[in-house]
Design a protein around this motif. Structure first.
Motif, PDB file in Angstrom:
ATOM      1  N   PRO A  35      32.387   1.642   0.161  1.00 58.06           N
ATOM      2  CA  PRO A  35      33.369   1.361  -0.897  1.00 58.06           C
ATOM      3  C   PRO A  35      33.467  -0.113  -1.234  1.00 58.06           C
ATOM      4  CG  PRO A  35      34.461   1.930   1.164  1.00 58.06           C
ATOM      5  CD  PRO A  35      33.022   2.234   1.357  1.00 58.06           C
ATOM      6  N   ALA A  36      33.175  -1.001  -0.269  1.00 59.65           N
ATOM      7  CA  ALA A  36      33.221  -2.438  -0.543  1.00 59.65           C
ATOM      8  C   ALA A  36      32.178  -2.801  -1.589  1.00 59.65           C
ATOM      9  CB  ALA A  36      32.982  -3.222   0.742  1.00 59.65           C
ATOM     10  N   GLN A  37      30.983  -2.247  -1.450  1.00 56.11           N
ATOM     11  CA  GLN A  37      29.926  -2.489  -2.428  1.00 56.11           C
ATOM     12  C   GLN A  37      30.310  -1.912  -3.784  1.00 56.11           C
ATOM     13  OE1 GLN A  37      25.859  -1.652  -1.188  1.00 56.11           O
ATOM     14  NE2 GLN A  37      25.316  -0.961  -3.248  1.00 56.11           N
ATOM     15  N   ARG A 129      26.780  -7.024   4.466  1.00 55.99           N
ATOM     16  CA  ARG A 129      26.926  -7.313   5.890  1.00 55.99           C
ATOM     17  C   ARG A 129      28.333  -6.967   6.354  1.00 55.99           C
ATOM     18  NH1 ARG A 129      27.943 -12.263   8.951  1.00 55.99           N
ATOM     19  NH2 ARG A 129      28.199 -13.392   6.982  1.00 55.99           N
ATOM     20  N   SER A 130      28.405  -6.298   7.480  1.00 59.87           N
ATOM     21  CA  SER A 130      29.701  -5.959   8.050  1.00 59.87           C
ATOM     22  C   SER A 130      30.294  -7.183   8.744  1.00 59.87           C
ATOM     23  CB  SER A 130      29.549  -4.817   9.059  1.00 59.87           C
ATOM     24  OG  SER A 130      30.782  -4.568   9.709  1.00 59.87           O
ATOM     25  N   LEU A 131      31.554  -7.466   8.458  1.00 63.15           N
ATOM     26  CA  LEU A 131      32.273  -8.554   9.121  1.00 63.15           C
ATOM     27  C   LEU A 131      33.309  -7.998  10.099  1.00 63.15           C
ATOM     28  CD1 LEU A 131      32.930 -10.847   6.005  1.00 63.15           C
ATOM     29  CD2 LEU A 131      31.037 -10.965   7.634  1.00 63.15           C
ATOM     30  N   ARG A 133      35.345  -3.928  11.242  1.00 62.90           N
ATOM     31  CA  ARG A 133      35.593  -2.541  10.856  1.00 62.90           C
ATOM     32  C   ARG A 133      36.086  -2.423   9.419  1.00 62.90           C
ATOM     33  NH1 ARG A 133      39.688   1.667  13.999  1.00 62.90           N
ATOM     34  NH2 ARG A 133      39.371   3.450  12.595  1.00 62.90           N
ATOM     35  N   ASP A 134      36.926  -3.350   8.997  1.00 61.19           N
ATOM     36  CA  ASP A 134      37.550  -3.255   7.674  1.00 61.19           C
ATOM     37  C   ASP A 134      37.214  -4.431   6.770  1.00 61.19           C
ATOM     38  OD1 ASP A 134      38.884  -0.818   8.200  1.00 61.19           O
ATOM     39  OD2 ASP A 134      40.443  -1.898   9.307  1.00 61.19           O
ATOM     40  N   SER A 135      36.049  -5.017   6.947  1.00 58.70           N
ATOM     41  CA  SER A 135      35.674  -6.170   6.130  1.00 58.70           C
ATOM     42  C   SER A 135      34.163  -6.202   5.937  1.00 58.70           C
ATOM     43  CB  SER A 135      36.151  -7.461   6.810  1.00 58.70           C
ATOM     44  OG  SER A 135      35.889  -8.578   5.996  1.00 58.70           O
ATOM     45  N   ARG A 136      33.743  -6.538   4.722  1.00 59.14           N
ATOM     46  CA  ARG A 136      32.321  -6.621   4.384  1.00 59.14           C
ATOM     47  C   ARG A 136      32.063  -7.872   3.562  1.00 59.14           C
ATOM     48  NH1 ARG A 136      32.962  -2.903   7.236  1.00 59.14           N
ATOM     49  NH2 ARG A 136      32.289  -0.725   7.023  1.00 59.14           N
ATOM     50  N   GLN A 137      30.847  -8.396   3.679  1.00 58.90           N
ATOM     51  CA  GLN A 137      30.387  -9.435   2.761  1.00 58.90           C
ATOM     52  C   GLN A 137      29.317  -8.820   1.868  1.00 58.90           C
ATOM     53  OE1 GLN A 137      27.599 -12.932   3.617  1.00 58.90           O
ATOM     54  NE2 GLN A 137      29.581 -13.972   3.518  1.00 58.90           N
TER      55      GLN A 137
END
Length: 205
Positions: A35-37, A129-131, A133-137
């Protein structure tokens, strides 16, 4: 012969339809799993549409279109807090509120000013990239017709079930330790509108 031909055509149609459904399900599943993407892709899609309508839309038109999406998908208060760092805790509630409001206007205005022209560009997700559990770059490249790339990194985090942008690099808008004091009283919308007129004929994205 005619019956056989019709039957074969129906069979091929069913096969093609099945393949399309499988592909679509794969795309939908990928979007659902990242979902972040999806948040970044949705914003990039709007930017591209705005660029393609650049000749028809005024600066204010672009500003208003982008404002709706940014208000929904960007956590401006969190971006503001991150940019000011330790200085954030030293500000009163009113100053925090004022800084956040001006940062929002600056962010929207910068996008409206920069993404104003279409000449065959496209957006490509070039990194995820995963930062935690609840954060992505999410890294996205704006690629022009000559293959030149401009990469923007979005930090996207989940809060209360919603994924929103909480960081942008390179920074877009006002930033720095003395930003709250140095920010102009004029709204960035008006500021960049005037800037756009002064830069008319200059380089575009």
């Amino acid at each position: 012969m005619g019956v056989y031909s019709d039957s074969l055509q129906q069979t091929l149609t069913c096969i093609v339809a099945s393949v399309v459904i499988v592909v679509c399900l794969g795309v939908w599943s990928a979007a659902a799993s990242e979902p972040a993407q999806a948040v970044v892709e949705r914003f990039d899609s709007l930017l591209l549409t705005t660029m393609k309508q650049g000749e028809q839309l005024s600066f204010d038109d672009r500003y208003d279109k982008l404002a709706q999406r940014i208000d929904q998908d960007f956590d401006i208060r969190r971006i503001a807090r991150h940019r000011l760092g330790d200085r954030w805790s030293q500000l009163s509630k009113d100053k925090r509120r004022g800084y956040t409001a001006r940062l929002r206007e600056s962010l929207i205005a910068r996008y409206a000013h920069t993404y104003n022209h279409y000449a065959g560009q496209r957006f490509d997700i070039c990194g995820l990239r995963s930062l935690g559990r609840d954060s992505r770059q999410v890294e996205v490249a704006l690629i022009d017709s000559h293959g030149m790339r401009r990469v923007t990194r979005y930090t996207v985090a989940r809060d209360a079930g919603e994924w929103r942008v909480v960081g942008v690099s390179p920074a877009t808008g006002f930033s720095g330790p003395e930003t709250a004091r140095l920010m102009p009283r004029d709204t960035p919308k008006a500021l960049f509108g005037g800037l756009e007129r002064r830069l008319e004929g200059g380089p575009r994205v």
